[in-house]
Scaffold this motif. Structure first.
Motif, PDB file in Angstrom:
ATOM      1  N   GLU A 243       7.960  12.073  38.507  1.00 54.02           N
ATOM      2  CA  GLU A 243       9.048  12.081  37.519  1.00 54.02           C
ATOM      3  C   GLU A 243      10.021  13.205  37.869  1.00 54.02           C
ATOM      4  OE1 GLU A 243      11.635  11.683  34.885  1.00 54.02           O
ATOM      5  OE2 GLU A 243       9.937  10.331  34.472  1.00 54.02           O
TER       6      GLU A 243
ATOM      7  N   ASP B 124      12.504  14.352  35.889  1.00 55.69           N
ATOM      8  CA  ASP B 124      12.936  15.099  34.709  1.00 55.69           C
ATOM      9  C   ASP B 124      11.844  16.102  34.327  1.00 55.69           C
ATOM     10  OD1 ASP B 124      13.365  15.930  32.001  1.00 55.69           O
ATOM     11  OD2 ASP B 124      14.680  14.218  31.708  1.00 55.69           O
TER      12      ASP B 124
ATOM     13  N   ARG C 120       8.145  15.424  32.597  1.00 53.50           N
ATOM     14  CA  ARG C 120       6.932  15.802  33.343  1.00 53.50           C
ATOM     15  C   ARG C 120       6.019  16.645  32.476  1.00 53.50           C
ATOM     16  NH1 ARG C 120      10.138  16.980  37.985  1.00 53.50           N
ATOM     17  NH2 ARG C 120       9.889  19.206  37.616  1.00 53.50           N
TER      18      ARG C 120
ATOM     19  N   SER D  65       1.926  17.067  39.369  1.00 51.30           N
ATOM     20  CA  SER D  65       3.286  16.614  39.081  1.00 51.30           C
ATOM     21  C   SER D  65       4.195  16.813  40.289  1.00 51.30           C
ATOM     22  CB  SER D  65       3.867  17.377  37.886  1.00 51.30           C
ATOM     23  OG  SER D  65       3.122  17.137  36.719  1.00 51.30           O
TER      24      SER D  65
ATOM     25  N   THR E  39       1.621   7.878  36.954  1.00 56.03           N
ATOM     26  CA  THR E  39       2.802   7.490  36.193  1.00 56.03           C
ATOM     27  C   THR E  39       4.001   7.605  37.128  1.00 56.03           C
ATOM     28  OG1 THR E  39       3.350   9.700  35.339  1.00 56.03           O
ATOM     29  CG2 THR E  39       1.760   8.374  34.085  1.00 56.03           C
TER      30      THR E  39
ATOM     31  N   ASP F 286       8.250   7.090  37.535  1.00 52.75           N
ATOM     32  CA  ASP F 286       9.585   6.849  37.005  1.00 52.75           C
ATOM     33  C   ASP F 286      10.314   5.863  37.915  1.00 52.75           C
ATOM     34  OD1 ASP F 286      11.832   7.136  35.403  1.00 52.75           O
ATOM     35  OD2 ASP F 286      12.617   8.796  36.590  1.00 52.75           O
TER      36      ASP F 286
ATOM     37  N   MET G  12      14.777   7.649  40.571  1.00 53.82           N
ATOM     38  CA  MET G  12      14.493   8.958  41.161  1.00 53.82           C
ATOM     39  C   MET G  12      15.312   9.140  42.425  1.00 53.82           C
ATOM     40  SD  MET G  12      10.363   9.356  40.891  1.00 53.82           S
ATOM     41  CE  MET G  12      10.089   7.848  41.842  1.00 53.82           C
TER      42      MET G  12
ATOM     43  N   LYS H 123      11.374   4.454  27.921  1.00 51.02           N
ATOM     44  CA  LYS H 123      11.792   5.770  27.447  1.00 51.02           C
ATOM     45  C   LYS H 123      12.839   5.612  26.350  1.00 51.02           C
ATOM     46  CE  LYS H 123      11.418   7.986  32.006  1.00 51.02           C
ATOM     47  NZ  LYS H 123      12.218   8.662  33.040  1.00 51.02           N
TER      48      LYS H 123
END
Length: 290
Positions: free
Chosen positions: A15, A17, A21, A37, A57, A59, A62, A108
Protein backbone atom coordinates in the motif's frame (compact mmCIF):
# COMPACT_ATOMS: atom_id res chain seq x y z
CA UNK A 1 0.61 -28.19 19.31
CA UNK A 2 3.79 -26.43 20.34
CA UNK A 3 4.51 -23.05 18.84
CA UNK A 4 7.12 -22.97 16.07
CA UNK A 5 8.30 -20.43 13.53
CA UNK A 6 5.96 -22.07 11.01
CA UNK A 7 2.99 -21.32 13.29
CA UNK A 8 3.55 -17.55 13.01
CA UNK A 9 0.93 -15.88 10.82
CA UNK A 10 2.55 -13.32 8.54
CA UNK A 11 0.73 -10.69 6.46
CA UNK A 12 2.33 -8.54 3.76
CA UNK A 13 0.73 -5.11 3.27
CA UNK A 14 1.32 -3.56 -0.16
CA UNK A 15 0.00 0.00 0.00
CA UNK A 16 1.45 3.38 -0.99
CA UNK A 17 -0.63 5.44 1.47
CA UNK A 18 1.18 5.52 4.87
CA UNK A 19 -2.03 6.19 6.81
CA UNK A 20 -3.82 3.19 5.29
CA UNK A 21 -0.71 1.04 5.85
CA UNK A 22 -0.87 1.97 9.52
CA UNK A 23 -4.58 1.08 9.79
CA UNK A 24 -4.03 -2.25 8.03
CA UNK A 25 -1.11 -3.06 10.31
CA UNK A 26 -3.12 -2.33 13.45
CA UNK A 27 -6.10 -4.44 12.35
CA UNK A 28 -4.03 -7.41 11.21
CA UNK A 29 -1.73 -7.36 14.24
CA UNK A 30 -4.80 -7.33 16.51
CA UNK A 31 -5.89 -10.47 14.61
CA UNK A 32 -2.63 -12.22 15.48
CA UNK A 33 -0.55 -11.48 12.38
CA UNK A 34 3.02 -10.29 12.15
CA UNK A 35 2.97 -7.63 9.42
CA UNK A 36 5.44 -6.52 6.76
CA UNK A 37 4.56 -3.24 4.99
CA UNK A 38 5.86 -1.99 1.63
CA UNK A 39 4.89 0.99 -0.53
CA UNK A 40 4.92 -0.30 -4.11
CA UNK A 41 4.11 -3.35 -6.19
CA UNK A 42 7.65 -4.44 -7.07
CA UNK A 43 8.77 -4.47 -3.44
CA UNK A 44 5.47 -6.13 -2.55
CA UNK A 45 6.08 -9.09 -4.85
CA UNK A 46 9.59 -9.47 -3.42
CA UNK A 47 8.22 -9.32 0.13
CA UNK A 48 5.69 -12.07 -0.59
CA UNK A 49 8.38 -14.34 -2.01
CA UNK A 50 10.72 -13.61 0.91
CA UNK A 51 8.31 -13.80 3.86
CA UNK A 52 5.86 -16.41 2.49
CA UNK A 53 2.82 -14.73 4.08
CA UNK A 54 -0.46 -16.41 4.85
CA UNK A 55 -2.24 -13.20 3.80
CA UNK A 56 -1.44 -10.30 1.46
CA UNK A 57 -3.35 -7.02 1.13
CA UNK A 58 -2.81 -5.30 -2.18
CA UNK A 59 -3.73 -1.79 -3.29
CA UNK A 60 -4.80 -1.34 -6.92
CA UNK A 61 -3.34 2.08 -7.70
CA UNK A 62 0.38 2.20 -6.91
CA UNK A 63 3.57 3.61 -8.45
CA UNK A 64 5.50 1.19 -10.65
CA UNK A 65 3.47 -1.93 -11.39
CA UNK A 66 -0.19 -1.68 -10.41
CA UNK A 67 -2.07 -4.07 -8.15
CA UNK A 68 -3.34 -6.20 -11.04
CA UNK A 69 0.14 -6.97 -12.32
CA UNK A 70 1.43 -7.51 -8.78
CA UNK A 71 -1.43 -9.97 -8.13
CA UNK A 72 -0.62 -11.92 -11.30
CA UNK A 73 3.07 -12.19 -10.35
CA UNK A 74 2.26 -13.19 -6.78
CA UNK A 75 -0.36 -15.75 -7.77
CA UNK A 76 2.02 -17.39 -10.25
CA UNK A 77 4.39 -18.26 -7.38
CA UNK A 78 2.41 -18.24 -4.13
CA UNK A 79 -0.91 -19.39 -2.68
CA UNK A 80 -1.07 -16.53 -0.18
CA UNK A 81 -4.59 -15.24 0.34
CA UNK A 82 -4.89 -11.91 -1.52
CA UNK A 83 -7.31 -9.15 -0.52
CA UNK A 84 -7.43 -6.34 -3.09
CA UNK A 85 -8.11 -2.76 -1.97
CA UNK A 86 -9.73 -0.33 -4.40
CA UNK A 87 -11.38 3.10 -4.22
CA UNK A 88 -15.16 3.36 -3.95
CA UNK A 89 -15.32 5.05 -7.34
CA UNK A 90 -13.38 2.22 -8.97
CA UNK A 91 -15.73 -0.72 -8.43
CA UNK A 92 -14.96 -1.95 -11.95
CA UNK A 93 -11.50 -2.81 -10.61
CA UNK A 94 -13.08 -5.57 -8.53
CA UNK A 95 -13.69 -7.87 -11.49
CA UNK A 96 -10.20 -7.22 -12.91
CA UNK A 97 -8.63 -7.85 -9.50
CA UNK A 98 -10.39 -11.17 -9.01
CA UNK A 99 -9.41 -12.17 -12.53
CA UNK A 100 -5.76 -11.40 -11.71
CA UNK A 101 -5.81 -13.84 -8.79
CA UNK A 102 -7.22 -11.96 -5.79
CA UNK A 103 -9.42 -13.96 -3.39
CA UNK A 104 -11.45 -11.04 -2.05
CA UNK A 105 -11.56 -7.26 -2.12
CA UNK A 106 -12.43 -4.25 0.01
CA UNK A 107 -13.68 -0.87 -1.17
CA UNK A 108 -12.00 2.19 0.33
CA UNK A 109 -12.77 3.66 2.78
CA UNK A 110 -13.26 0.39 4.65
CA UNK A 111 -14.29 -0.39 8.21
CA UNK A 112 -11.65 -2.19 10.28
CA UNK A 113 -14.26 -4.66 11.54
CA UNK A 114 -15.19 -5.56 7.97
CA UNK A 115 -11.54 -6.18 7.10
CA UNK A 116 -11.22 -8.46 10.12
CA UNK A 117 -14.37 -10.36 9.13
CA UNK A 118 -13.16 -10.80 5.53
CA UNK A 119 -9.80 -12.12 6.76
CA UNK A 120 -11.46 -14.61 9.11
CA UNK A 121 -13.73 -15.81 6.29
CA UNK A 122 -10.77 -16.31 3.94
CA UNK A 123 -8.88 -18.36 6.51
CA UNK A 124 -11.77 -20.83 6.62
CA UNK A 125 -11.40 -21.53 2.89
CA UNK A 126 -9.12 -24.20 1.44
CA UNK A 127 -5.93 -23.00 -0.19
CA UNK A 128 -4.59 -24.28 -3.48
CA UNK A 129 -1.06 -24.14 -4.86
CA UNK A 130 0.22 -21.37 -7.15
CA UNK A 131 -0.61 -21.43 -10.85
CA UNK A 132 1.91 -24.03 -11.98
CA UNK A 133 1.72 -26.59 -14.79
CA UNK A 134 0.47 -29.95 -13.55
CA UNK A 135 3.22 -31.92 -11.83
CA UNK A 136 5.73 -29.06 -11.78
CA UNK A 137 7.64 -28.00 -8.68
CA UNK A 138 7.99 -24.26 -7.94
CA UNK A 139 11.62 -23.16 -8.20
CA UNK A 140 11.19 -19.56 -7.10
CA UNK A 141 12.12 -18.98 -3.46
CA UNK A 142 9.08 -18.19 -1.38
CA UNK A 143 6.58 -20.29 -3.30
CA UNK A 144 4.29 -22.17 -0.93
CA UNK A 145 4.04 -25.94 -1.38
CA UNK A 146 0.72 -27.45 -2.44
CA UNK A 147 -1.41 -28.95 0.31
CA UNK A 148 -0.71 -32.62 -0.54
CA UNK A 149 2.46 -34.21 -2.00
CA UNK A 150 2.17 -34.38 -5.77
CA UNK A 151 2.65 -38.17 -6.17
CA UNK A 152 -0.23 -38.86 -3.74
CA UNK A 153 -2.46 -36.29 -5.42
CA UNK A 154 -1.89 -37.86 -8.83
CA UNK A 155 -2.65 -41.33 -7.49
CA UNK A 156 -5.90 -40.10 -5.97
CA UNK A 157 -6.71 -38.45 -9.27
CA UNK A 158 -6.33 -41.72 -11.15
CA UNK A 159 -8.76 -43.46 -8.81
CA UNK A 160 -11.08 -40.48 -9.02
CA UNK A 161 -11.24 -40.63 -12.79
CA UNK A 162 -12.20 -44.29 -12.72
CA UNK A 163 -14.89 -43.65 -10.10
CA UNK A 164 -16.32 -40.69 -11.95
CA UNK A 165 -16.42 -42.53 -15.26
CA UNK A 166 -18.20 -45.45 -13.64
CA UNK A 167 -20.69 -43.09 -12.00
CA UNK A 168 -21.45 -41.35 -15.28
CA UNK A 169 -22.00 -44.62 -17.14
CA UNK A 170 -24.32 -45.89 -14.41
CA UNK A 171 -26.53 -42.80 -14.76
CA UNK A 172 -25.92 -41.25 -11.32
CA UNK A 173 -28.46 -38.50 -10.77
CA UNK A 174 -27.69 -34.82 -10.17
CA UNK A 175 -26.02 -34.22 -6.81
CA UNK A 176 -25.85 -37.94 -5.93
CA UNK A 177 -22.62 -39.27 -4.52
CA UNK A 178 -20.65 -41.60 -6.78
CA UNK A 179 -17.91 -44.17 -6.31
CA UNK A 180 -16.84 -43.78 -2.67
CA UNK A 181 -19.94 -41.81 -1.69
CA UNK A 182 -18.22 -38.41 -1.80
CA UNK A 183 -18.62 -37.36 -5.44
CA UNK A 184 -21.19 -34.84 -6.68
CA UNK A 185 -22.36 -35.71 -10.19
CA UNK A 186 -24.42 -33.90 -12.83
CA UNK A 187 -24.61 -35.43 -16.29
CA UNK A 188 -20.95 -36.13 -17.23
CA UNK A 189 -19.63 -33.56 -14.73
CA UNK A 190 -18.17 -34.92 -11.46
CA UNK A 191 -16.75 -33.00 -8.49
CA UNK A 192 -15.00 -34.31 -5.38
CA UNK A 193 -15.33 -31.67 -2.61
CA UNK A 194 -12.63 -33.04 -0.31
CA UNK A 195 -9.92 -33.74 -2.91
CA UNK A 196 -10.99 -30.68 -4.96
CA UNK A 197 -11.04 -32.56 -8.25
CA UNK A 198 -13.39 -31.79 -11.16
CA UNK A 199 -13.85 -34.10 -14.14
CA UNK A 200 -15.86 -33.82 -17.35
CA UNK A 201 -16.42 -37.21 -18.92
CA UNK A 202 -13.47 -38.51 -16.87
CA UNK A 203 -11.09 -35.73 -18.01
CA UNK A 204 -9.49 -33.27 -15.57
CA UNK A 205 -10.83 -29.73 -15.50
CA UNK A 206 -8.55 -26.99 -14.13
CA UNK A 207 -10.55 -24.48 -12.04
CA UNK A 208 -9.50 -21.68 -9.75
CA UNK A 209 -10.34 -21.96 -6.04
CA UNK A 210 -13.30 -19.58 -6.47
CA UNK A 211 -14.66 -21.32 -9.57
CA UNK A 212 -14.46 -24.67 -7.76
CA UNK A 213 -16.35 -23.31 -4.72
CA UNK A 214 -19.09 -21.83 -6.93
CA UNK A 215 -19.50 -25.08 -8.87
CA UNK A 216 -19.59 -27.13 -5.66
CA UNK A 217 -22.30 -24.87 -4.22
CA UNK A 218 -24.45 -25.32 -7.32
CA UNK A 219 -23.96 -29.10 -7.42
CA UNK A 220 -24.89 -29.41 -3.76
CA UNK A 221 -28.04 -27.34 -4.36
CA UNK A 222 -29.16 -29.35 -7.41
CA UNK A 223 -32.14 -27.51 -8.94
CA UNK A 224 -32.50 -25.01 -6.10
CA UNK A 225 -31.67 -21.50 -7.30
CA UNK A 226 -28.69 -19.80 -5.67
CA UNK A 227 -28.77 -16.00 -5.78
CA UNK A 228 -25.69 -13.88 -6.46
CA UNK A 229 -25.85 -12.58 -2.88
CA UNK A 230 -26.01 -16.14 -1.56
CA UNK A 231 -23.02 -17.20 -3.68
CA UNK A 232 -21.08 -14.15 -2.47
CA UNK A 233 -21.57 -15.34 1.12
CA UNK A 234 -20.48 -18.86 0.11
CA UNK A 235 -17.18 -17.44 -1.17
CA UNK A 236 -16.73 -15.49 2.07
CA UNK A 237 -17.35 -18.65 4.08
CA UNK A 238 -20.50 -17.14 5.58
CA UNK A 239 -23.29 -19.11 3.89
CA UNK A 240 -26.77 -18.11 4.97
CA UNK A 241 -25.44 -15.34 7.26
CA UNK A 242 -27.47 -12.33 6.20
CA UNK A 243 -25.78 -9.69 8.36
CA UNK A 244 -22.93 -9.22 5.86
CA UNK A 245 -23.41 -6.49 3.27
CA UNK A 246 -23.55 -7.68 -0.34
CA UNK A 247 -23.29 -4.84 -2.84
CA UNK A 248 -23.47 -4.44 -6.60
CA UNK A 249 -19.71 -4.96 -6.91
CA UNK A 250 -20.05 -8.35 -5.19
CA UNK A 251 -22.76 -9.38 -7.64
CA UNK A 252 -20.74 -8.26 -10.66
CA UNK A 253 -17.80 -10.28 -9.35
CA UNK A 254 -20.02 -13.39 -9.18
CA UNK A 255 -21.12 -12.75 -12.77
CA UNK A 256 -17.48 -12.53 -13.87
CA UNK A 257 -16.58 -15.77 -12.09
CA UNK A 258 -19.59 -17.53 -13.61
CA UNK A 259 -18.58 -16.35 -17.08
CA UNK A 260 -15.11 -17.84 -16.59
CA UNK A 261 -16.53 -21.06 -15.10
CA UNK A 262 -18.94 -21.54 -17.99
CA UNK A 263 -16.15 -20.96 -20.50
CA UNK A 264 -14.04 -23.69 -18.90
CA UNK A 265 -17.05 -26.03 -18.80
CA UNK A 266 -17.70 -25.35 -22.48
CA UNK A 267 -21.18 -24.22 -21.46
CA UNK A 268 -23.33 -21.76 -23.41
CA UNK A 269 -25.54 -19.32 -21.45
CA UNK A 270 -28.14 -19.50 -24.23
CA UNK A 271 -28.17 -23.31 -24.44
CA UNK A 272 -26.61 -24.52 -21.19
CA UNK A 273 -25.66 -28.11 -20.47
CA UNK A 274 -24.66 -27.67 -16.81
CA UNK A 275 -25.58 -24.25 -15.36
CA UNK A 276 -28.56 -22.10 -16.27
CA UNK A 277 -29.33 -18.50 -15.38
CA UNK A 278 -32.62 -17.75 -13.64
CA UNK A 279 -33.14 -14.19 -14.82
CA UNK A 280 -33.32 -11.66 -12.02
CA UNK A 281 -32.59 -14.30 -9.37
CA UNK A 282 -29.35 -16.28 -9.83
CA UNK A 283 -28.12 -19.66 -11.03
CA UNK A 284 -28.96 -23.36 -10.75
CA UNK A 285 -28.13 -26.68 -12.39
CA UNK A 286 -29.87 -27.66 -15.59
CA UNK A 287 -32.27 -30.58 -15.52
CA UNK A 288 -30.89 -34.10 -15.97
CA UNK A 289 -32.68 -34.46 -19.30
CA UNK A 290 -30.89 -33.09 -22.32
Amino acid sequence: MSSTADDVKTAVIIEDDPEIRHILSEVLESAGFTTVSVGNGVDGVRAVLSYKPLLTTLDVRMPGIDGFEAARRIRAQSDTYIIMLTGLQDEADVVAGLGAGADDYLLKPFRPRELRARVEALLRRARTGPAQPAGSVPETPGARPVTAPLPIARAEETDAQAAATAAASSGASSGEAAGDGEWLVHRDLSLHPENRIVLIDGEDLDLTRTEFDLLAALLESKRRVRSKADLTLVLRGESYVTSYYVGDADKRAIEAHMTNLRRKLGDSPTSPRYIETVRGVGYRLTSEQA
